[in-house]
Write an enzyme that holds these catalytic residues in place. Structure first.
Site, PDB file in Angstrom:
ATOM      1  N   TYR A   6       0.819  -1.226   0.000  1.00 33.66           N
ATOM      2  CA  TYR A   6       0.000   0.000   0.000  1.00 33.66           C
ATOM      3  C   TYR A   6       0.849   1.272   0.000  1.00 33.66           C
ATOM      4  O   TYR A   6       0.437   2.284   0.567  1.00 33.66           O
ATOM      5  CB  TYR A   6      -0.931   0.039   1.236  1.00 33.66           C
ATOM      6  CG  TYR A   6      -1.771  -1.198   1.440  1.00 33.66           C
ATOM      7  CD1 TYR A   6      -2.726  -1.571   0.501  1.00 33.66           C
ATOM      8  CD2 TYR A   6      -1.636  -1.965   2.590  1.00 33.66           C
ATOM      9  CE1 TYR A   6      -3.512  -2.698   0.704  1.00 33.66           C
ATOM     10  CE2 TYR A   6      -2.424  -3.097   2.796  1.00 33.66           C
ATOM     11  CZ  TYR A   6      -3.360  -3.451   1.849  1.00 33.66           C
ATOM     12  OH  TYR A   6      -4.126  -4.549   2.060  1.00 33.66           O
ATOM     13  N   TYR A 133     -14.443  -4.443   3.592  1.00 32.51           N
ATOM     14  CA  TYR A 133     -13.115  -4.916   3.191  1.00 32.51           C
ATOM     15  C   TYR A 133     -13.057  -6.419   3.446  1.00 32.51           C
ATOM     16  O   TYR A 133     -13.336  -6.874   4.567  1.00 32.51           O
ATOM     17  CB  TYR A 133     -12.001  -4.214   3.990  1.00 32.51           C
ATOM     18  CG  TYR A 133     -10.644  -4.783   3.654  1.00 32.51           C
ATOM     19  CD1 TYR A 133      -9.939  -4.340   2.545  1.00 32.51           C
ATOM     20  CD2 TYR A 133     -10.093  -5.809   4.418  1.00 32.51           C
ATOM     21  CE1 TYR A 133      -8.720  -4.895   2.207  1.00 32.51           C
ATOM     22  CE2 TYR A 133      -8.874  -6.370   4.092  1.00 32.51           C
ATOM     23  CZ  TYR A 133      -8.187  -5.905   2.982  1.00 32.51           C
ATOM     24  OH  TYR A 133      -6.979  -6.473   2.639  1.00 32.51           O
ATOM     25  N   ASP A 223     -17.291 -12.646   7.749  1.00 34.95           N
ATOM     26  CA  ASP A 223     -15.844 -12.522   7.626  1.00 34.95           C
ATOM     27  C   ASP A 223     -15.342 -11.960   8.958  1.00 34.95           C
ATOM     28  O   ASP A 223     -15.364 -10.764   9.192  1.00 34.95           O
ATOM     29  CB  ASP A 223     -15.499 -11.599   6.455  1.00 34.95           C
ATOM     30  CG  ASP A 223     -13.999 -11.312   6.349  1.00 34.95           C
ATOM     31  OD1 ASP A 223     -13.239 -11.782   7.221  1.00 34.95           O
ATOM     32  OD2 ASP A 223     -13.602 -10.617   5.395  1.00 34.95           O
ATOM     33  N   LYS A 250      -6.010 -13.707  10.635  1.00 33.69           N
ATOM     34  CA  LYS A 250      -5.257 -12.809  11.508  1.00 33.69           C
ATOM     35  C   LYS A 250      -4.901 -13.421  12.868  1.00 33.69           C
ATOM     36  O   LYS A 250      -3.866 -14.058  12.987  1.00 33.69           O
ATOM     37  CB  LYS A 250      -6.003 -11.483  11.653  1.00 33.69           C
ATOM     38  CG  LYS A 250      -5.984 -10.697  10.340  1.00 33.69           C
ATOM     39  CD  LYS A 250      -6.363  -9.242  10.505  1.00 33.69           C
ATOM     40  CE  LYS A 250      -6.003  -8.434   9.279  1.00 33.69           C
ATOM     41  NZ  LYS A 250      -7.096  -8.202   8.348  1.00 33.69           N
TER      42      LYS A 250
HETATM   43  C1  LIG Z   1      -7.190  -8.546   6.892  1.00 30.58           C
HETATM   44  C2  LIG Z   1      -8.537  -8.965   6.427  1.00 30.58           C
HETATM   45  C3  LIG Z   1      -8.693  -9.894   5.366  1.00 30.58           C
HETATM   46  C4  LIG Z   1      -7.529 -10.410   4.577  1.00 30.58           C
HETATM   47  O1  LIG Z   1      -6.661 -11.198   5.296  1.00 30.58           O
HETATM   48  P1  LIG Z   1      -5.168 -11.447   4.737  1.00 30.58           P
HETATM   49  O2  LIG Z   1      -4.605 -12.470   5.671  1.00 30.58           O
HETATM   50  O3  LIG Z   1      -4.467 -10.134   4.784  1.00 30.58           O
HETATM   51  O4  LIG Z   1      -5.311 -11.955   3.339  1.00 30.58           O
HETATM   52  C5  LIG Z   1      -9.969 -10.282   5.041  1.00 30.58           C
HETATM   53  N1  LIG Z   1     -11.040  -9.809   5.698  1.00 30.58           N
HETATM   54  C6  LIG Z   1     -10.935  -8.931   6.710  1.00 30.58           C
HETATM   55  C7  LIG Z   1     -12.163  -8.483   7.422  1.00 30.58           C
HETATM   56  C8  LIG Z   1      -9.676  -8.462   7.100  1.00 30.58           C
HETATM   57  O5  LIG Z   1      -9.577  -7.555   8.082  1.00 30.58           O
END
Ligand SMILES: *Cc1c(COP(=O)(O)O)cnc(C)c1O
Length: 399
Positions: A6, A133, A223, A250
């Site tokens: 980024y 996102y 998500d 994460k």
């Molecule tokens: C960080 C994130 C992702 C992507 O995860 P990566 O391990 O960076 O590919 C997907 N969804 C949400 C809500 C996120 O915060």
């Protein structure tokens, strides 16, 4: 050379070079700073936690990785058993992958193929949220609504496969009324939209989404790559409203290794369970179920439970509310707090120019984005350390 994320490489300032880390602290050659963003929200137990380090070391004595195509092993079996038992309801079927973005791709693929397997090939659309996102891969960008990716809209035009709505119940009801026949799933970051600007919304929206999804047979995907493992103050938002598919990443490994999981409920799993090989889920990342990642994820979950992290998070929220009570500045549009997340949204993002270096000089690592000055601290933070993070945020407006 390294191409950083980024970043406009031409104008980027040098990143801080980390030589060591311990607890909430990151060490450069000549300074130390509290990591107030937990390395992109993942390092919930802090750095160099002895239990997590040992879990990786002892697995590495045996093997670090074997593939899941035709092979299996104890760490992945134990982790899937643990998740099956730990996650709410019948969210029992764990598909592992190497990153949150890929795990989102898997969830979206599952939802589409679930209906194709049933012969409902017209259900090609996804309902998602404005400012969402979901990751950096192509389909994840498409269901997301991150302004960094709007160049894709310029190139391809708006996607016919995605419908974006705000987190408002009338918009939700209208979308289902108009499009329910085309929808295979609805995907949301529940309660807290992270990278889209730390936007918080109400549980009632999710309850209504669950009802409408049930009414029209649409799969609901949470998500929880960012919100999972306590960030909102709930262990998982899925404990409050149960989705059909849950995506975790994460903090899954305590931020020690890249890994993620897409967890399906029984209904979704059974949509693939068949004598027909074409109805199998066609996906298989090379490093899915990595033995080091599974071992450290297991250890992370045990710590989360044994050390009652939910009470630590309640404490973080209470201290944050106390310290920010009465804070106001004309440049700050809103202060939002939820669980282990605090965000000061400024009216003009230029107000945050220079904050990162200011924080560094106050012993805090921060990375503001959009209009957000925020903190998502490791849960092991002490009261004094947390106050230092919050004082630094306030001090920026009192210079
Ligand atoms: C960080 C994130 C992702 C992507 O995860 P990566 O391990 O960076 O590919 C997907 N969804 C949400 C809500 C996120 O915060």
């Amino acid at each position: 050379m390294i191409w950083y994320p980024y970043q406009q490489m031409k104008t980027m300032k040098d990143p801080y070079r980390i030589v060591d880390a311990q607890g909430v602290w990151l060490y450069t050659e000549d300074n130390r700073m509290i990591d107030s963003v937990s390395s992109w929200w993942s390092v919930i137990h802090g750095y160099r936690h002895p239990v997590l380090t040992r879990a990786i070391q002892s697995q590495a004595e045996h093997f670090s990785h074997v593939m899941l195509g035709g092979l299996t092993h104890e760490p992945v079996q134990k982790l899937s058993d643990r998740l099956e038992q730990w996650l709410p309801g019948d969210l029992n079927y764990c598909f592992f992958s190497d990153s949150g973005s890929v795990a989102v791709e898997v969830a979206l693929k599952m939802a589409l193929q679930y209906y194709v397997n049933r012969g409902e090939k017209n259900r090609t659309r996804v309902l998602s949220l404005t400012h969402a996102y979901h990751g950096d891969t192509f389909r994840a960008m498409e269901v997301g609504d991150d302004e960094d990716y709007h160049f894709i809209l310029e190139a391809y035009g708006p996607s016919p496969h995605v419908l974006h709505i705000p987190t408002e119940i009338p918009a939700l009801e209208k979308a289902f009324e108009l499009c329910h026949e085309d929808l295979n799933c609805m995907i949301v970051e529940p309660l807290l939209q992270g990278a889209g600007g730390m936007r918080m919304y109400d549980l009632s929206f999710l309850k209504q989404a669950r009802e409408l999804c049930d009414q029209y047979g649409v799969l609901l995907i949470f998500d929880e790559v960012a919100t999972g493992f306590g960030r909102t103050g709930h262990r998982f938002v899925a404990d409050q409203v149960q989705p059909d598919i849950l995506v975790l990443g994460k903090a899954l490994t305590g931020g020690y290794l890249g890994h993620a999981v897409t967890v399906a409920n029984r209904k979704v799993y059974e949509g693939f369970y068949d004598d027909d090989p074409d109805k199998a889920l066609m996906h298989g990342p090379t490093f899915m179920g990595n033995a080091l990642a599974c071992s450290v994820a297991l250890a992370s979950i045990e710590l989360f439970e044994q050390e009652d992290y939910l009470s630590k998070i309640r404490q973080i929220e209470a201290i944050t509310r106390r310290e920010l009570q009465g804070f106001a500045d004309p440049r700050v549009r809103e202060v939002r707090i939820m669980g282990g997340c605090v965000c000061m949204e400024v009216r003009d993002r230029a107000v945050l120019d220079g904050y990162q270096q200011f924080a560094y000089e106050h012993g805090v690592f921060s990375r503001p984005f959009l209009n957000c000055l925020y903190a998502m601290v490791p849960y092991i933070i002490t009261e004094g350390e947390l106050v230092q993070v919050l004082d630094t945020m306030k001090a920026w407006f009192r210079r």
